[in-house]
Write an enzyme that holds these catalytic residues in place. Structure first.
Site, mmCIF file in Angstrom:
data_model
loop_
_atom_site.group_PDB
_atom_site.id
_atom_site.type_symbol
_atom_site.label_atom_id
_atom_site.label_comp_id
_atom_site.label_asym_id
_atom_site.label_seq_id
_atom_site.Cartn_x
_atom_site.Cartn_y
_atom_site.Cartn_z
ATOM 1 N N GLY A 45 -27.113 -23.726 -44.616
ATOM 2 C CA GLY A 45 -26.274 -24.334 -44.020
ATOM 3 C C GLY A 45 -26.424 -25.831 -43.942
ATOM 4 N N LEU A 99 -32.944 -28.840 -42.438
ATOM 5 C CA LEU A 99 -33.169 -29.793 -43.545
ATOM 6 C C LEU A 99 -33.406 -31.141 -42.855
ATOM 7 C CD1 LEU A 99 -30.255 -28.537 -45.834
ATOM 8 C CD2 LEU A 99 -32.739 -28.381 -46.218
#
Length: 187
Positions: A45, A99
């Site tokens: 995502g 991330l």
């Protein structure tokens, strides 16, 4: 085009994102770039604030985790202006990573059952009840749109224990294999 991921400490990650309208310039290019960036960075995502844009756009592809979480198989979304409604049910604690916080993971409690309302990149409306790990991914990514990170859901003691790792990200000592933007240096 692969875009840089903005890392923990960058102010863009703490701002609330603005709604998107159908006249948003080059929306399809932005969405395509977000997909390319997410896949290149090996995420499941990506929210627009993670690429430096405070816009209410999220891309999700659960196939990367489908081996362990079958509810994520073949679940691919572009979410524009998503709204989450928490439904009755249990809260489950599982590890999450991000991330924007490379090489960290923490146990985060989240509800297991939500109702999600959004429009896609063609501004077609959608509504769906989502459960399991996919609901966790959606909540995680939508938190970014509110200026929240998964570490905001952990205890103060856990945050204190990972403070050194967080400082390494902020100061640029943490290196990753995908393009990034570090927090601006303090003067």
């Amino acid at each position: 085009m692969k875009l840089p991921i903005y890392l923990y400490g960058h102010p863009v990650l703490r701002r609330e994102s603005a709604e998107i309208t159908p006249d948003y310039p080059e929306l399809q290019k932005l969405v395509d770039d977000m997909w390319e960036t997410m896949y290149y960075s090996e995420g499941c995502g990506l929210a627009a604030p993670q690429i430096g844009r405070n816009d209410r756009i999220v891309v999700i592809d659960g196939s990367a985790v489908a081996e362990h979480f079958p509810d994520c198989k073949d679940r691919k979304f572009t979410l524009i202006n998503p709204v989450i409604e928490v439904l009755e049910g249990d809260t489950v604690t599982r590890d999450e990573g991000c991330l924007s916080l490379p090489d960290l993971s923490e146990a985060v409690p989240r509800v297991e059952h939500i109702r999600l309302t959004w429009v896609d990149e063609n501004f077609e409306p959608h509504e769906e009840e989502i459960s399991g790990f996919l609901a966790r991914i959606v909540q995680h990514e939508c938190d970014h749109l509110e200026g929240k990170l998964y570490i905001d859901h952990i205890s103060p003691i856990r945050r204190q224990l990972i403070r050194g790792k967080l400082n390494n990200i902020i100061t640029g000592k943490k290196r990753v294999d995908y393009p990034v933007r570090y927090a601006p240096k303090k003067k």
